[in-house]
Design an enzyme around this catalytic site. Structure first.
Site, mmCIF file in Angstrom:
data_model
loop_
_atom_site.group_PDB
_atom_site.id
_atom_site.type_symbol
_atom_site.label_atom_id
_atom_site.label_comp_id
_atom_site.label_asym_id
_atom_site.label_seq_id
_atom_site.Cartn_x
_atom_site.Cartn_y
_atom_site.Cartn_z
ATOM 1 C CB CYS A 202 48.538 31.173 65.752
ATOM 2 S SG CYS A 202 48.585 32.709 66.714
ATOM 3 C CB ALA A 203 46.329 28.974 69.758
#
Length: 375
Positions: free
Chosen positions: A73-74
């Protein structure tokens, strides 16, 4: 089943060693399409995190049991939660520590080759951003070219090699990433060089990187020769190291050529770009090894993870070097260019020394793929 934390360095080895990996990317679709972890043998599934809040049962058939699985994810939080859900469902999975933020920041130093009289040349590959930095070492001294902002990586590597950093160069005023060059020079007492035609607005002291400048490293006098090669910027400068290697900055890449528009002067600089690529570089030996400041796609990596190719091969294979019609060339490098780098105008101002953003702000400025090339 257990959930394993993977470092960016571990993922980088998968890329460089050409290993298989299945990545479940839980960022939004637009973020995934814009920029992802690239690998020669990587497979992907992009399911936004919010679609998995009620569970992962529906995606289990899409996740291979025979491959290593990494959730991304980020910044890592969402990937941990999804990885734990998959673990509860009986799968052995990992997540990327620090998410895409850590991937963007990681540098892998790889030896390019030997220089005369015991010297060595290293390429620092920033896989998540496509940036390439260099360190030439010899006789207890080092020169660094196009350093990114993670200065400790370079100073620690120099310490590990037992060399003193004496010279730091930027081939041009960068627009897609924040330079660490002058900060390394300040930290080590090295001389910082910048092309004066790119430095008209900088607010710090520098030594002019002029055409024909030669510096030496150690007692064996390895030459690092500068060659004026405008086109990406008006000051862009190339280096020939030890008569073996041509460092092209952002003028020439393995699979493409530099774009002339990041200072808003594409029409003005396209002639300089063509002059450099079609005349200046044509005077050089074809067996020089081209080492650019960026790469665009994973296929540009060699088997050892380096990004390098003979100049003569590029003259034969690189489309940007084989457009004989000048009008067509002008159109190629000024029309239909890819999107400009994230925050490139702000990055140029940072590299001029006019503002000093926080580390978090610098990270946000740099997030995203390399976009220095004509495609």
């Amino acid at each position: 089943m257990t959930v394993t934390a993977w470092t960016a360095a571990q993922v980088a080895r998968k890329v460089i060693e050409n290993k298989e990996l299945f990545i479940l990317d839980v960022r939004n679709e637009d973020a995934f399409k814009d920029w992802k972890i690239e690998g020669h043998k990587f497979d992907y599934l992009n399911i936004p995190y919010f679609e998995l809040l009620d569970g992962v049962d529906e995606i289990l058939p899409q996740i291979p049991a025979e491959k290593e699985v990494l959730v991304v994810c980020a910044k890592e939080g969402s990937s941990i939660m999804v990885a734990e859900m998959l673990s509860d469902a009986g799968l052995s999975v990992g997540y990327l520590e620090g998410g895409m933020k850590s991937w963007s920041m990681y540098l892998e130093p790889i030896k390019v080759g030997d220089l005369n009289n015991g010297g060595e040349l290293y390429q620092f590959v920033r896989l998540g951003k496509g940036c390439l930095s260099y360190m030439a070492i010899n006789g207890g001294e080092a020169a660094i070219i196009d350093a990114v902002r993670f200065t400790d990586v370079f100073t620690d590597f120099a310490k590990e090699k037992g060399v003193e950093i004496k010279h730091v160069f930027d081939t041009h005023l960068h627009a897609d990433h924040i330079s660490g060059g002058r900060h390394i020079a300040e930290k080590t007492g090295a001389t910082y060089y910048l092309p004066p035609k790119d430095a008209e607005e900088v607010v710090f002291d520098y030594t002019a990187l002029e055409d024909g400048l030669t510096v030496t490293l150690g007692a064996s006098e390895i030459e690092v020769g500068a060659m004026y090669s405008p086109g990406h910027t008006i000051g862009s400068t190339s280096f020939v190291i030890d008569g073996k290697y041509l460092l092209t900055g952002d003028i020439l890449f393995i699979d493409s050529i530099g774009r002339p528009d990041l200072a808003g002067l594409a029409e003005d600089w396209v002639g300089d770009l063509r002059e450099t690529l079609y005349k200046r570089y044509r005077t050089l030996a074809g067996d020089l090894i081209v080492l650019p400041a960026h790469f665009m796609i994973i296929d540009e990596l060699n088997e050892d993870g380096t990004v390098a190719k003979r100049l003569g091969d590029l003259f034969a294979e690189n489309h940007g070097l084989n457009v004989q019609d000048e009008k067509q060339f002008r159109s190629m490098v000024t029309d239909n260019l890819p999107p400009q780098p994230n925050a490139y105008q702000e990055i140029r101002i940072v590299n001029m020394g006019k503002v000093t953003p926080s580390d978090e702000e610098q990270t946000e400025m740099e997030i995203g793929p390399n976009r220095c090339a004509v495609r």
